[in-house]
Enzyme design. Structure first.
Site, PDB file in Angstrom:
ATOM      1  N   ARG A  72      -7.318   2.959 -20.670  1.00  0.00           N
ATOM      2  CA  ARG A  72      -7.816   2.766 -19.296  1.00  0.00           C
ATOM      3  C   ARG A  72      -8.552   4.012 -18.809  1.00  0.00           C
ATOM      4  O   ARG A  72      -9.577   3.924 -18.143  1.00  0.00           O
ATOM      5  CB  ARG A  72      -6.667   2.462 -18.349  1.00  0.00           C
ATOM      6  CG  ARG A  72      -6.103   1.078 -18.574  1.00  0.00           C
ATOM      7  CD  ARG A  72      -5.091   0.754 -17.511  1.00  0.00           C
ATOM      8  NE  ARG A  72      -4.549  -0.577 -17.684  1.00  0.00           N
ATOM      9  CZ  ARG A  72      -3.586  -1.082 -16.936  1.00  0.00           C
ATOM     10  NH1 ARG A  72      -3.049  -0.371 -15.971  1.00  0.00           N
ATOM     11  NH2 ARG A  72      -3.144  -2.285 -17.137  1.00  0.00           N
TER      12      ARG A  72
ATOM     13  N   ASP B  56       0.037   1.870   2.656  1.00  0.00           N
ATOM     14  CA  ASP B  56      -0.060   2.007   1.203  1.00  0.00           C
ATOM     15  C   ASP B  56      -0.578   3.418   0.911  1.00  0.00           C
ATOM     16  O   ASP B  56      -1.282   4.007   1.740  1.00  0.00           O
ATOM     17  CB  ASP B  56      -1.016   0.952   0.617  1.00  0.00           C
ATOM     18  CG  ASP B  56      -0.798   0.733  -0.862  1.00  0.00           C
ATOM     19  OD1 ASP B  56      -0.159  -0.278  -1.243  1.00  0.00           O
ATOM     20  OD2 ASP B  56      -1.242   1.601  -1.671  1.00  0.00           O
TER      21      ASP B  56
HETATM   22  C1  SAM Z   1       2.128  -4.455  -6.871  1.00  0.00           C
HETATM   23  S1  SAM Z   1       1.607  -3.832  -5.296  1.00  0.00           S
HETATM   24  C2  SAM Z   1       2.839  -4.572  -4.243  1.00  0.00           C
HETATM   25  C3  SAM Z   1       2.234  -5.240  -3.031  1.00  0.00           C
HETATM   26  C4  SAM Z   1       3.232  -6.042  -2.177  1.00  0.00           C
HETATM   27  N1  SAM Z   1       4.281  -5.193  -1.673  1.00  0.00           N
HETATM   28  C5  SAM Z   1       3.806  -7.196  -2.951  1.00  0.00           C
HETATM   29  O1  SAM Z   1       4.968  -7.180  -3.356  1.00  0.00           O
HETATM   30  O2  SAM Z   1       3.061  -8.158  -3.178  1.00  0.00           O
HETATM   31  C6  SAM Z   1       2.158  -2.133  -5.412  1.00  0.00           C
HETATM   32  C7  SAM Z   1       1.534  -1.229  -4.356  1.00  0.00           C
HETATM   33  O3  SAM Z   1       2.305  -0.023  -4.275  1.00  0.00           O
HETATM   34  C8  SAM Z   1       1.431   1.031  -3.943  1.00  0.00           C
HETATM   35  N2  SAM Z   1       2.081   2.319  -4.262  1.00  0.00           N
HETATM   36  C9  SAM Z   1       2.316   2.862  -5.488  1.00  0.00           C
HETATM   37  N3  SAM Z   1       2.885   4.082  -5.345  1.00  0.00           N
HETATM   38  C10 SAM Z   1       3.040   4.288  -4.017  1.00  0.00           C
HETATM   39  C11 SAM Z   1       3.560   5.358  -3.229  1.00  0.00           C
HETATM   40  N4  SAM Z   1       4.046   6.486  -3.807  1.00  0.00           N
HETATM   41  N5  SAM Z   1       3.550   5.251  -1.877  1.00  0.00           N
HETATM   42  C12 SAM Z   1       3.052   4.124  -1.289  1.00  0.00           C
HETATM   43  N6  SAM Z   1       2.531   3.088  -1.966  1.00  0.00           N
HETATM   44  C13 SAM Z   1       2.530   3.160  -3.321  1.00  0.00           C
HETATM   45  C14 SAM Z   1       0.199   0.732  -4.788  1.00  0.00           C
HETATM   46  O4  SAM Z   1      -0.949   1.400  -4.285  1.00  0.00           O
HETATM   47  C15 SAM Z   1       0.112  -0.794  -4.688  1.00  0.00           C
HETATM   48  O5  SAM Z   1      -0.764  -1.206  -3.668  1.00  0.00           O
END
Ligand code: SAM
Length: 287
Positions: free
Chosen positions: A47, A156
């Site tokens: 990636r 986020d």
């Molecule tokens: C798979 S999505 C989940 C979205 C939603 N909560 C759901 O369950 O459908 C994971 C999200 O976590 C965010 N994320 C990852 N690490 C994070 C952090 N340290 N603080 C805040 N958000 C984070 C990513 O940017 C991403 O948008």
């Protein structure tokens, strides 16, 4: 850049050394709380190689230096997207929205109607489908929620997804999958193709890294943090669970993702109240 185009000859054959993988893993752990196992090296390598070619970097070293540079926001956000997924959809894991509707919201709506304050938080909200699903559930039960002290926060770490969430534009086929009882709340989109004002004005969006101290003064009545902590190592998960417990009102709910588990000191107070659903029961209180 090569004479033929944007791909340098060196860039065609990027391979990530163990040391470079370790540097990326340390960066991701320090800044995002992510745990990158050594087994992820081939995936990360392919990636990243693609990213380097797209962005015309000539080496991983150059890329790593840029991550720490003054205009690093875009690169950091790109790296995070590459190491995690933003996959989400409206009413994902629908049992949580049933609990929200049946158990969590009725007393909170009464509280708001009596002049009280209600705060819900979608932490790690990706492109916004989760907080809009919360808003639809609220609005269906309480059409006047926007006139009360009733607010939803969507955050986020990734500014790119937060911009999408604020824009509130979703393709028709995605909206078509919403259950009819909520779909009626999206009868038409505004002239710019956005979700209606009635939903948008319930939510405030912001960029927030969950591994840093939370900047809030008040507490929340419910927190959705689903499919986010799965990327964290166990000590980081435990810190985040504890931070959520501290951020919840007594009796407040925490919803986590289907493959995540509560652990560590917060588990003493966050009592199971359904599938991946917890109620904050601080010592000496019953919820
Ligand atoms: C798979 S999505 C989940 C979205 C939603 N909560 C759901 O369950 O459908 C994971 C999200 O976590 C965010 N994320 C990852 N690490 C994070 C952090 N340290 N603080 C805040 N958000 C984070 C990513 O940017 C991403 O948008």
């Amino acid at each position: 850049m090569s004479a033929e185009g944007s791909i340098t000859p060196a860039a065609e054959s990027f391979t990530l050394s163990d040391q470079e993988f370790e540097a990326i893993a340390q960066f991701a752990h320090k800044h995002f709380g992510l745990a990158l196992a050594a087994s992820k090296k081939p995936l990360v390598s392919s990636r990243l190689a693609r990213k380097l070619r797209q962005r015309n970097f000539t080496s991983f070293k150059e890329y790593l230096a840029c991550l720490d540079g003054p205009s690093s926001e875009q690169e950091r956000s790109g790296l995070l997207s590459l190491l995690t997924t933003n996959v989400t959809h409206f009413f994902r894991e629908p049992h949580h929205f049933e609990t929200l509707r049946n158990d969590v919201l009725p007393p909170l709506i009464e509280q708001a109607r009596r002049g009280g304050r209600v705060r819900l938080w979608s932490a790690g909200c990706s492109n916004g489908q989760e907080p809009y699903s919360i808003a639809m559930t609220v609005l269906d039960l309480c059409p006047d929620a926007a006139k009360l002290d009733f607010k939803i926060l969507g955050t986020d770490i990734d500014p790119v997804v937060v911009r999408h969430a604020k824009a509130a534009k979703y393709p028709e086929d995605e909206l078509a999958q919403i259950d009819a009882k909520y779909r009626k709340l999206v009868p038409a989109r505004d002239a710019e193709g956005r979700l209606p004002d009635s939903l948008r004005k319930l939510i405030t969006f912001g960029v927030l890294n969950l591994i840093e101290p939370f900047p809030f003064r008040g507490r929340f009545d419910a927190i959705f943090c689903r499919n986010v902590a799965i990327y964290f190592d166990n000590p980081t998960q435990q810190k985040v669970w504890q931070a959520f417990q501290n951020a919840l009102n007594p009796g407040g709910y925490l919803f986590i993702g289907h493959s995540e588990r509560m652990s560590g000191p917060a588990a003493q107070h966050l009592k199971t109240a359904g599938i991946t659903t917890y109620v904050n029961s601080p010592a000496g209180r019953t919820s």
